[in-house]
Design an enzyme around this catalytic site. Structure first.
Site, PDB file in Angstrom:
ATOM      1  CB  ALA A 269      -0.901   0.012   1.235  1.00 47.96           C
ATOM      2  CG  MET A 270       1.963   5.227  -2.077  1.00 44.72           C
ATOM      3  SD  MET A 270       3.654   5.116  -1.441  1.00 44.72           S
ATOM      4  CE  MET A 270       3.927   6.828  -1.024  1.00 44.72           C
ATOM      5  CD  GLU A 271       4.021   6.423   2.559  1.00 46.78           C
ATOM      6  OE1 GLU A 271       3.742   5.290   2.115  1.00 46.78           O
ATOM      7  OE2 GLU A 271       5.184   6.834   2.698  1.00 46.78           O
ATOM      8  CG  ASN A 272      -0.374   8.049  -2.576  1.00 46.68           C
ATOM      9  OD1 ASN A 272       0.799   8.115  -2.907  1.00 46.68           O
ATOM     10  ND2 ASN A 272      -1.137   7.008  -2.849  1.00 46.68           N
ATOM     11  CG  HIS A 304       2.970   0.795   7.527  1.00 46.98           C
ATOM     12  ND1 HIS A 304       4.159   0.470   8.140  1.00 46.98           N
ATOM     13  CD2 HIS A 304       3.304   1.430   6.373  1.00 46.98           C
ATOM     14  CE1 HIS A 304       5.162   0.891   7.383  1.00 46.98           C
ATOM     15  NE2 HIS A 304       4.670   1.470   6.299  1.00 46.98           N
ATOM     16  CD  GLU A 305       0.848   2.132   3.683  1.00 39.94           C
ATOM     17  OE1 GLU A 305       1.432   3.205   3.450  1.00 39.94           O
ATOM     18  OE2 GLU A 305       1.427   1.024   3.640  1.00 39.94           O
ATOM     19  CD  GLU A 327       8.252   3.115   4.543  1.00 38.68           C
ATOM     20  OE1 GLU A 327       7.556   2.482   5.366  1.00 38.68           O
ATOM     21  OE2 GLU A 327       7.739   3.791   3.614  1.00 38.68           O
TER      22      GLU A 327
HETATM   23  N1  TRP Z   1       5.728   3.737   1.217  1.00 38.45           N
HETATM   24  C1  TRP Z   1       5.088   2.461   1.010  1.00 38.45           C
HETATM   25  C2  TRP Z   1       4.928   1.866   2.394  1.00 38.45           C
HETATM   26  O1  TRP Z   1       5.749   1.250   2.937  1.00 38.45           O
HETATM   27  C3  TRP Z   1       5.918   1.547   0.156  1.00 38.45           C
HETATM   28  C4  TRP Z   1       5.571   1.486  -1.274  1.00 38.45           C
HETATM   29  C5  TRP Z   1       4.348   1.356  -1.817  1.00 38.45           C
HETATM   30  C6  TRP Z   1       6.466   1.462  -2.376  1.00 38.45           C
HETATM   31  N2  TRP Z   1       4.454   1.238  -3.161  1.00 38.45           N
HETATM   32  C7  TRP Z   1       5.724   1.304  -3.539  1.00 38.45           C
HETATM   33  C8  TRP Z   1       7.829   1.541  -2.485  1.00 38.45           C
HETATM   34  C9  TRP Z   1       6.300   1.213  -4.798  1.00 38.45           C
HETATM   35  C10 TRP Z   1       8.429   1.465  -3.742  1.00 38.45           C
HETATM   36  C11 TRP Z   1       7.670   1.308  -4.876  1.00 38.45           C
HETATM   37  O2  TRP Z   1       3.995   2.105   3.048  1.00 38.45           O
HETATM   38 ZN    ZN Z   2       5.703   2.484   4.888  1.00 34.83          ZN
END
Ligand code: TRP
Ligand code: ZN
Length: 895
Positions: A269-272, A304-305, A327
């Site tokens: 997942a990604m924390e945008n 986490h996100e 992280e």
């Molecule tokens: N920041 C994300 C997390 O750890 C990590 C992540 C999501 C990521 N998608 C990615 C890192 C693509 C590199 C490429 O929560």
């Molecule tokens: Zn993270």
């Protein structure tokens, strides 16, 4: 091309940006064949750099078609800028200016899942770490913080929902059945936190009242078919929001928090900012389709996100070498959250198992790097267990050194001082020092030195003087580019037990050089910081048994020559859950080692029955004392994994490890059959599914026991398994029934397994995420001839090499989790992996590079295997147009 591939970026070369971007205004016009991106950037020279910085403006950009550049309203003709594969350079710009760019991109053709891409029916983005440059020309680095507004235009029927970061400012209809939405994010952020989503999405909505009484709108966007799988994530999100207020004093800052589930996603997942994007496997769940493990994973990842909003977004990283700043800290935060939501000791056991199996192996391999790496070719390769999990251990050690109150003061100061800034791990440690008054100079080596310290400990009891001396020495093997290591500062939370298993009062003899907490109590932290040190305890009237690392207080490999009866005593009496489990692991490891030696010498295998006795007492306790944590008991019954045994071995005997571990499992099952059956019956329960710590624990014990019963090769046991499968009212129990059959080679077991697997598909073929589980169950079947099965699974209509979850559940599960199948001596597994990496290298370099890991560990295997593994690596290395991701990993692992 080779030169660009091999370019290395160094931390020591860091320079602040010459320009800053105060405002970023973006317009996206989404179409079925292409997307037009228009940017308007309000820029000026970075005052912190002044005139010493470069006068020319260098923007990052990749795979972009540049249509137009406008500087302060004037269209630049092409002599006034240069475009290369990865930059746009404008040689002269004023001190302050507005830059506008028009570019065309092709999201539909973007299989790398980086930048803007199409995942089945929707558009979405992934910008971390350097994906934003695949959207538009920009200063794509985490220390450039800007205010973003984003206008999205798209077809209204196909993409009724248009999302980006922050608050919804405006929306309306356009010609040709199109519409637009404009978003504004009032918080400055780095480009890696930008997000855009467009699709035919439905949402589940809820709200949360923050500690200061603000009402936050919560939304999870999914495809309509998945609306029944959002409740759990919403509940998890609210728990995380509350926990961060209670434990860290962190309140959410925007009025809206959105999560989107996406099927094609490279990571979890990604924390945008304000718009987290999730791999659908890490957010969608209900009891019919998801196991307890999946639920727990979702709870942890949602948290986490969310936690990144402070540890990552409000306070971000100066450069990507500082990745662990966000992280490591955020993993530490989410692991403490999970510990508070469930069983603390069990969470610790799971985290340590993972760290010791996967991170210790990385630290011992060709890609070993410190928590704050010194250099990289491709930053995507550094989203590693070292940066994440070891980084979390390094934060945990600091939290423990400071104690809860000081640590909270320190994190408060950290968030306050660096709010809105891009900082370094050094800044983090300095705050810890400032608040506590501790000297963390030597401690910083945890950030700069790679490798896992090894501790050799010996104990000496003196019955004349009534002293017990612990002598500890430390060493750390060389890692790439770090031949010699300085001693680490290692906190060891320890105790001494008397022969009855009771902790004794500790009284440490202190001399000038050695230190430790000096209050008399039955537990203390040894501050071990030199190459070798001896700690002497006074007033010890009987030979004690040391407990050396309660709670796994430092990420090290501990060696102490425990007698088996000492381990038995610890298993029975030690109060610290982690240390008790560790004693049972040590006992199993000693016995498995002994069995492996006998097996290698061609001798008959004889089991030291102390392990049977230890397991018997766990099973008895499970029945007689219902107050015990069943999740803990379940863990006490687990033998060390094949992967951990491989990590510990000097040279991995793949088949030997599998053979003796299975032998011991069958032996234990046969010896303990009656007790296992009693516990199984005791745990079996048909009440409606409930996700609670207690119920998860019950199911965990039940299914661990079922796994043993499956080894017995008895009709009664097949019946139990079949019955569990057919009557289960949740995915945990039905998939556990199948998994119990996975490692049993008998014909009857295979027949039943095939029947259940077919039935499972029949029932679940319409649930994408369950089909992933179905794939991975079969790929993990530990049989020498499993590769044929893998190849046919890849021909199954549900398989898609462009979907990372599918790749992970078939190819990944086989190469990472099925040592016997992967390491076939004819090299078929290695060749297969090389083929897949070569295919994925063009489609999705990040996934290709991650998949490659098992081959990079060739040094751990016999010379015969080494040669074929290296041949496979060389074949990959010779592939034309190798991505930077794959090139870095193959070339480093062949050095
Ligand atoms: N920041 C994300 C997390 O750890 C990590 C992540 C999501 C990521 N998608 C990615 C890192 C693509 C590199 C490429 O929560
Ligand atoms: Zn993270």
């Amino acid at each position: 091309m080779k030169e660009a591939q091999g370019k290395t970026i160094y931390l020591k070369d860091y320079l602040p940006p010459s320009y800053v971007i105060d405002e970023t205004h973006l317009i996206f016009k989404l179409f079925e064949d292409k997307t037009l991106v228009r940017s308007r950037l309000l820029m000026r020279r970075n005052p912190a750099v002044g005139q010493q910085g470069l006068a020319e403006l260098v923007l990052n950009g990749r795979d972009l078609e540049l249509e137009k550049v406008i500087l302060d309203g004037e269209v630049l003709d092409s002599q006034h800028y240069t475009v290369s594969d990865d930059t746009l350079v404008i040689p002269t710009v004023p001190d302050s200016f507005i830059l506008e760019c028009e570019t065309t991109i092709k999201p539909q053709e973007n299989t790398s899942l980086e930048g803007l891409y199409k995942s089945r029916v929707m558009f979405c983005t992934q910008c971390e770490a350097e994906g934003f440059r695949k959207i538009t020309y920009y200063l794509d680095r985490p220390d450039v913080l800007s205010i973003f507004t984003t206008r999205i235009e798209a077809d209204k029927t196909l993409y009724p929902v248009l999302l980006s970061n922050g608050n919804n400012l405006a929306s309306g209809d356009l010609e040709d059945g199109r519409h637009f939405v404009t978003w504004e994010d009032p918080f400055r952020k780095a480009s890696y936190l930008f997000a855009l989503v467009a699709g035919k999405l439905k949402s589940v909505e809820d709200s949360y009242i923050t500690c200061s009484g603000r009402k936050i709108q919560l939304q999870i966007f999914v495809e309509e078919k998945d609306l029944d799988k959002c409740d759990f994530a919403i509940t998890s999100l609210k728990k995380a929001m509350k926990w961060d207020e209670d434990v860290y004093g962190r309140e959410y800052d925007l009025d809206i928090f959105m999560i989107v589930a996406v099927d094609d996603f490279n990571m979890g997942a990604m924390e945008n900012k304000g718009l987290n994007i999730f791999n659908s496997s890490c957010v969608l769940a209900n009891p019919d389709t998801s196991t307890d493990q999946a639920f727990q994973r979702i709870e942890a990842i949602v948290a986490h996100e969310y936690f990144h909003n402070w540890s990552g977004n409000r306070v971000t990283c100066r450069d990507w070498f500082q990745l662990s700043l966000k992280e490591g800290f955020t993993v530490y935060r989410d692991s403490e959250f999970s510990a508070d939501m469930g069983s603390r000791a069990v969470k610790r056991i799971e985290d340590v198992s993972f760290l010791r199996t996967v991170q210790f192996a990385e630290d011992n391999g060709p890609m070993a790097h410190s928590v704050r790496p010194e250099s990289y070719m491709e930053i995507s390769n550094f989203y590693t267990v070292t940066v994440y999990e070891k980084g979390a251990e390094v934060v945990r050690m600091q939290a423990n050194l400071l104690g809860p109150e000081k640590f909270r003061q320190a994190t408060d100061l950290y968030f306050q001082r660096f709010d809105g800034m891009a900082v370094t791990t050094e800044d983090f440690v300095q705050v810890m020092e400032e608040v506590s008054g501790l000297d963390l100079v030597q401690f910083r080596r945890w950030y700069s030195q790679a490798g896992t310290p090894r501790l050799d400990v010996s104990g000496k009891y003196d019955s004349q003087l009534n002293t017990f001396s612990l002598t500890i020495s430390q060493s750390c093997l060389p890692t790439p580019s770090q031949a010699v290591k300085d001693p680490f500062y290692i906190p060891l939370r320890m105790a001494l037990l008397d022969p009855q298993g009771k902790p004794i009062s500790l009284c440490l003899e202190l001399n000038e050089k050695e230190s430790g907490d000096n209050d008399v109590s039955d537990e203390l932290v040894l501050h071990f910081s030199e190459a070798e040190q001896t700690f002497v305890f006074k007033n010890v009237i009987e030979q004690p048994v040391p407990v050396l690392s309660r709670g796994f207080s430092a990420p090290v490999k501990l060696h102490y020559p425990y007698a088996r009866d000492e381990l038995m005593l610890l298993i029975q009496h030690e109060q610290d859950g982690f240390a008790r489990w560790e004693a049972s692991q040590q006992l199993a490891l000693q016995i498995l080692d002994e069995l492996l030696l006998l097996h290698q010498q061609g001798k008959a295998l004889a089991v030291d029955e102390r392990i049977t006795a230890a397991y018997a007492s766990v099973l008895e306790a499970a029945v007689s004392d219902s107050s015990l944590d069943k999740a803990m008991l379940s863990n006490l019954l687990l033998l060390p994994s094949e992967a951990y045994l491989a990590e510990l071995a000097e040279e991995v005997d793949v088949d030997g490890i599998h053979f003796v571990r299975e032998f011991l499992r069958r032996h234990l099952a046969a010896e303990l059959e009656t007790k296992l059956l009693t516990v199984y019956e005791d745990c079996r329960n048909t009440v409606p599914y409930l996700f609670s710590a207690e119920e998860i624990a019950r199911r965990s014990l039940q299914n661990t026991v079922l796994n043993y019963l499956a080894c017995l090769d008895k009709p009664e046991c097949w019946e139990l398994i079949e019955k569990q499968f057919k009557t289960a009212n949740n995915m945990t129990d039905s998939s556990a029934a199948i998994r119990a059959l996975v490692n049993n080679p008998s014909e009857q077991s295979k027949a039943l397994r095939d029947e259940l697997i077919a039935g499972f598909y029949e029932t679940w073929q319409h649930e994408n995420l369950v089909v992933d589980q179905w794939f991975s169950m079969q790929s993990a079947v530990s049989a020498p001839d499993n590769l044929g099965q893998i190849v046919s699974l890849m021909e199954h209509p549900a398989f898609d090499i462009r979907n990372p979850n599918k790749v992970r559940s078939v190819i990944g599960a086989f190469c990472h989790n099925n040592a016997v199948g992967f390491h076939q001596l004819d090299g078929s597994g290695y060749d297969f992996l090389a083929d897949q990496v070569i295919t994925l290298n063009t489609l999705n370099p990040q996934i290709a590079s991650r998949l490659l890991t098992p081959l990079t560990r060739w040094k751990k295997f016999s010379t015969q295997r080494q040669e074929i593994m290296k041949a496979a690596l060389n074949r990959i290395k010779e592939t034309p147009d190798l991505s930077r991701d794959v090139f870095e990993v193959v070339s480093k692992s062949l050095q």
